[in-house]
Design a protein around this motif. Structure first.
Motif, short mmCIF file in Angstrom:
data_model
loop_
_atom_site.label_atom_id
_atom_site.label_comp_id
_atom_site.label_asym_id
_atom_site.label_seq_id
_atom_site.Cartn_x
_atom_site.Cartn_y
_atom_site.Cartn_z
N GLN A 266 -12.13 5.84 -5.92
CA GLN A 266 -11.16 4.97 -6.59
C GLN A 266 -9.74 5.49 -6.39
O GLN A 266 -8.83 4.72 -6.02
CB GLN A 266 -11.49 4.89 -8.07
CG GLN A 266 -10.50 4.06 -8.88
CD GLN A 266 -10.93 3.95 -10.34
OE1 GLN A 266 -12.10 4.04 -10.66
NE2 GLN A 266 -9.97 3.75 -11.22
N GLN A 267 -9.52 6.77 -6.64
CA GLN A 267 -8.16 7.31 -6.53
C GLN A 267 -7.68 7.34 -5.08
O GLN A 267 -6.50 7.11 -4.81
CB GLN A 267 -8.12 8.72 -7.13
CG GLN A 267 -8.51 8.78 -8.59
CD GLN A 267 -7.75 7.80 -9.46
OE1 GLN A 267 -6.58 7.50 -9.20
NE2 GLN A 267 -8.39 7.28 -10.49
N LEU A 268 -8.59 7.63 -4.14
CA LEU A 268 -8.20 7.64 -2.73
C LEU A 268 -7.76 6.25 -2.28
O LEU A 268 -6.75 6.09 -1.59
CB LEU A 268 -9.36 8.14 -1.87
CG LEU A 268 -9.12 8.20 -0.36
CD1 LEU A 268 -7.96 9.14 -0.04
CD2 LEU A 268 -10.39 8.64 0.37
N SER A 269 -8.50 5.23 -2.70
CA SER A 269 -8.16 3.87 -2.29
C SER A 269 -6.84 3.41 -2.92
O SER A 269 -6.06 2.70 -2.27
CB SER A 269 -9.29 2.90 -2.67
OG SER A 269 -9.54 2.92 -4.06
N LEU A 270 -6.57 3.82 -4.16
CA LEU A 270 -5.29 3.47 -4.78
C LEU A 270 -4.13 4.14 -4.05
O LEU A 270 -3.07 3.52 -3.86
CB LEU A 270 -5.29 3.89 -6.25
CG LEU A 270 -6.23 3.11 -7.19
CD1 LEU A 270 -6.22 3.71 -8.58
CD2 LEU A 270 -5.87 1.64 -7.25
N SER A 271 -4.32 5.38 -3.62
CA SER A 271 -3.28 6.08 -2.85
C SER A 271 -3.01 5.37 -1.53
O SER A 271 -1.86 5.17 -1.13
CB SER A 271 -3.71 7.52 -2.57
OG SER A 271 -3.93 8.23 -3.76
N ILE A 272 -4.09 4.98 -0.86
CA ILE A 272 -3.94 4.28 0.42
C ILE A 272 -3.24 2.94 0.19
O ILE A 272 -2.42 2.51 1.00
CB ILE A 272 -5.31 4.07 1.08
CG1 ILE A 272 -5.91 5.43 1.47
CG2 ILE A 272 -5.19 3.18 2.32
CD1 ILE A 272 -7.33 5.34 1.99
N GLY A 273 -3.55 2.28 -0.93
CA GLY A 273 -2.93 0.98 -1.23
C GLY A 273 -1.42 1.08 -1.34
O GLY A 273 -0.68 0.26 -0.78
N ILE A 274 -0.94 2.10 -2.07
CA ILE A 274 0.50 2.28 -2.21
C ILE A 274 1.14 2.61 -0.87
O ILE A 274 2.17 2.05 -0.49
CB ILE A 274 0.79 3.40 -3.24
CG1 ILE A 274 0.34 2.97 -4.64
CG2 ILE A 274 2.28 3.75 -3.25
CD1 ILE A 274 0.41 4.08 -5.67
N ALA A 275 0.50 3.52 -0.13
CA ALA A 275 1.04 3.91 1.18
C ALA A 275 1.03 2.73 2.15
O ALA A 275 1.96 2.54 2.93
CB ALA A 275 0.23 5.07 1.75
N PHE A 276 -0.04 1.92 2.10
CA PHE A 276 -0.15 0.77 3.00
C PHE A 276 0.94 -0.26 2.71
O PHE A 276 1.59 -0.78 3.62
CB PHE A 276 -1.53 0.14 2.84
CG PHE A 276 -1.80 -1.03 3.74
CD1 PHE A 276 -2.00 -0.85 5.10
CD2 PHE A 276 -1.83 -2.33 3.24
CE1 PHE A 276 -2.25 -1.93 5.94
CE2 PHE A 276 -2.08 -3.41 4.06
CZ PHE A 276 -2.29 -3.21 5.42
N ALA A 277 1.17 -0.53 1.42
CA ALA A 277 2.21 -1.49 1.04
C ALA A 277 3.59 -0.99 1.45
O ALA A 277 4.41 -1.76 2.01
CB ALA A 277 2.16 -1.74 -0.46
N ALA A 278 3.86 0.30 1.19
CA ALA A 278 5.15 0.86 1.60
C ALA A 278 5.30 0.83 3.11
O ALA A 278 6.39 0.57 3.64
CB ALA A 278 5.28 2.30 1.08
N GLY A 279 4.20 1.08 3.82
CA GLY A 279 4.25 1.05 5.28
C GLY A 279 4.59 -0.32 5.83
O GLY A 279 5.30 -0.43 6.83
N ILE A 280 4.07 -1.36 5.20
CA ILE A 280 4.40 -2.72 5.64
C ILE A 280 5.89 -2.99 5.48
O ILE A 280 6.56 -3.51 6.39
CB ILE A 280 3.58 -3.76 4.85
CG1 ILE A 280 2.09 -3.65 5.20
CG2 ILE A 280 4.08 -5.17 5.15
CD1 ILE A 280 1.21 -4.59 4.41
N LEU A 281 6.45 -2.64 4.30
CA LEU A 281 7.88 -2.87 4.07
C LEU A 281 8.72 -2.08 5.06
O LEU A 281 9.69 -2.60 5.63
CB LEU A 281 8.25 -2.46 2.64
CG LEU A 281 7.59 -3.24 1.48
CD1 LEU A 281 8.13 -2.74 0.15
CD2 LEU A 281 7.82 -4.73 1.62
N GLN A 282 8.36 -0.82 5.29
CA GLN A 282 9.12 0.02 6.21
C GLN A 282 8.99 -0.48 7.64
O GLN A 282 9.97 -0.53 8.40
CB GLN A 282 8.63 1.47 6.11
CG GLN A 282 8.90 2.11 4.76
CD GLN A 282 8.06 3.35 4.54
OE1 GLN A 282 7.33 3.79 5.43
NE2 GLN A 282 8.14 3.93 3.36
N GLY A 283 7.76 -0.82 8.03
CA GLY A 283 7.52 -1.27 9.40
C GLY A 283 8.28 -2.54 9.74
O GLY A 283 8.87 -2.65 10.83
#
Length: 483
Positions: free
Chosen positions: A411-428
């Motif tokens: 659960q915690q790993l997936s939540l971490s990936i979710g935040i990083a994935f969303a930030a990555g989309i905005l940055q990309g």
């Protein structure tokens, strides 16, 4: 003596349901503190970034560092509870979490805030999983959904009040007070736990898998930190590649290690159980999308729409109201439709609603916006209740602590990936724009579309469940399994 009387109360009988409710409320006190903290900081991110003179996206490190600490230390929570007693670990965790909250409030730089959040995560890693383990060992399987619903109702008050409290404090006082409000809650939780929670422990605790803890902790830590540091020059691309590569290598070595030892830290053989595997794999995909919401939505409302933190909190709190309303209906809904039906169609609906948030504009009627947030909160909460419960449908008592730790790490790993994935989309997306601004409304739209698709992908996992999956939990008559 009051303690003697409560200690004599039986915990292993369905007839003592008021006792289960009492334990659930105490555990929920800790969950309330943890969820309040998570939603408060998400609302205050732009204000904290401005005060610390940091890029708002850099503040994702303050969120993911907490999740990193959770992912690293949760695997030993079950072993610690078995070895030292559930009440001992639970109360110690509340003290550590409260201390971390105080340090967060005194942080003057981003590294200090990250360090304090890691301490908070150490407390949270033991606090909620151990509390859930106490509850799981105290209820019959047929009452599990009801007990988990009792547990979640008070805990959901954190997300309901968090955006409002965080927005109000950040707008009219100072963001540091959003951490210090955990102190009286922590004192209350510690006191109630010492009085009412039995110090459950195993007669013969399994030995700690130290090599597994080292491999798993290093692997998860480097992988999550690599995800969190990507973009905006926070960490060099070479460092990110090294972190991700070394993290992946450590986790690969752990998989080999777990097959050779008698008592692995995380028992990967649990994935052979179809219901548990669906909860872990499908639930992780669903949470990657949903986990981005506390990061994306406040940023869009405050930076994209120009709202104050208080205005943003007054809008976003409604989704937690929807989640709270769902908890009173979860059991009858699951009895009527079954887990497989809910996990397929509710997940699709939740993903569609999540995607729709990206199409909000400044001119979107507030009623329409809040209606979709309310509906999203309701259906997401139903999905999470189903995902959490189905994980334990076929787990026996002896493997419950292992299963709880495994599920919490995922659960915690997936939540971490979710935040990083969303930030990555905005940055990309900002790299392809002349102004290089990641916070345009068009970027937020594609961000929500991306995370919505990730959540929807979990349907392919839940479709593999048999028709009668979790029938005992929902108290439904079993039917012939179907692929």
């Amino acid at each position: 003596m009051v303690w003697t009387r409560f200690q004599a109360w039986p915990l292993q009988s369905v007839e003592t349901m008021p006792r289960y409710l009492l334990v659930a409320l105490i555990v929920a006190c800790a969950s309330f503190m943890e969820n309040l903290d998570a939603t408060v900081i998400s609302t205050a991110l732009p204000a904290i970034a401005a005060d610390l003179h940091e890029d708002p996206i850099a503040l994702k490190l303050a969120m993911t560092s907490y999740l990193l600490s959770l992912a690293v230390f949760i695997p030993i929570s079950g072993w610690a509870a078995d070895r030292f007693g559930a009440r001992t670990i639970f109360c110690a965790a509340i003290v550590v979490f409260t201390l971390g909250s105080i340090l967060c409030g005194f942080s003057g730089t981003l590294p200090e805030l990250i360090g304090a959040r890691i301490i908070q995560g150490l407390g949270g890693a033991m606090m909620v999983p151990v509390g859930r383990l106490v509850l799981l060992r105290s209820v019959e399987r047929a009452d599990l959904v009801r007990a988990l619903s009792y547990l979640m109702v008070p805990a959901l008050l954190g997300p309901v009040t968090g955006p409002i409290v965080g927005g109000f404090i950040t707008t009219y006082f100072h963001w540091r007070w959003i951490f210090w409000i955990n102190v009286p809650i922590g004192i209350l939780g510690f006191t109630l736990a010492m009085i009412f929670i039995e110090n459950i422990r195993e007669d013969e605790a399994k030995p700690l898998d130290r090599s597994g803890f080292l491999l798993c902790g290093l692997g998860l830590g480097m992988l999550i930190f690599g995800f969190a540091g990507a973009g905006r020059g926070l960490v060099s691309p070479l460092a990110i590649a090294l972190l991700a590569g070394c993290g992946g290598l450590c986790l690969t070595l752990y998989v080999r290690h777990a097959k050779r030892v008698a008592h692995p830290l995380i028992d990967l053989q649990l994935l052979a159980i179809p219901t548990f595997r669906a909860s872990i794999v499908g639930g992780s995909l669903f949470r990657i999308g949903i986990g981005s919401l506390p990061f994306l939505l406040p940023l869009m409302l405050q930076i994209g729409f120009g709202m104050t933190p208080f205005q943003s909190g007054m809008v976003t709190f409604i989704s937690s109201v929807g989640a709270l309303l769902m908890k009173t209906t979860a059991t009858p809904i699951l009895r009527r439709f079954g887990f497989r039906f809910i996990l397929i169609y509710d997940v699709i609906l939740s993903a569609i609603i999540l995607t729709s948030y990206g199409f909000f504009t400044v001119s979107t009627p507030m009623l329409a916006m809040m209606s979709l947030l309310l509906a999203g909160g309701f259906f997401r909460s139903l999905a999470f209740t189903s995902i959490n419960a189905i994980a334990y449908a076929d787990i026996d008592h002896d493997r419950m602590s292992q299963a709880t730790s495994f599920a919490s790490v995922a659960q915690q790993l997936s939540l971490s990936i979710g935040i990083a994935f969303a930030a990555g989309i905005l940055q990309g997306l900002s790299f392809f724009q002349a102004e290089g601004d990641p916070f345009t409304l068009d970027n937020f739209k594609w961000g929500f579309i991306g995370v919505g698709l990730i959540s929807a992908a979990s349907v392919f996992v839940f479709r593999t469940l048999p028709q009668d999956a979790g029938a005992e939990l929902a108290s439904r008559p079993q039917t012939e399994s179907a692929g």
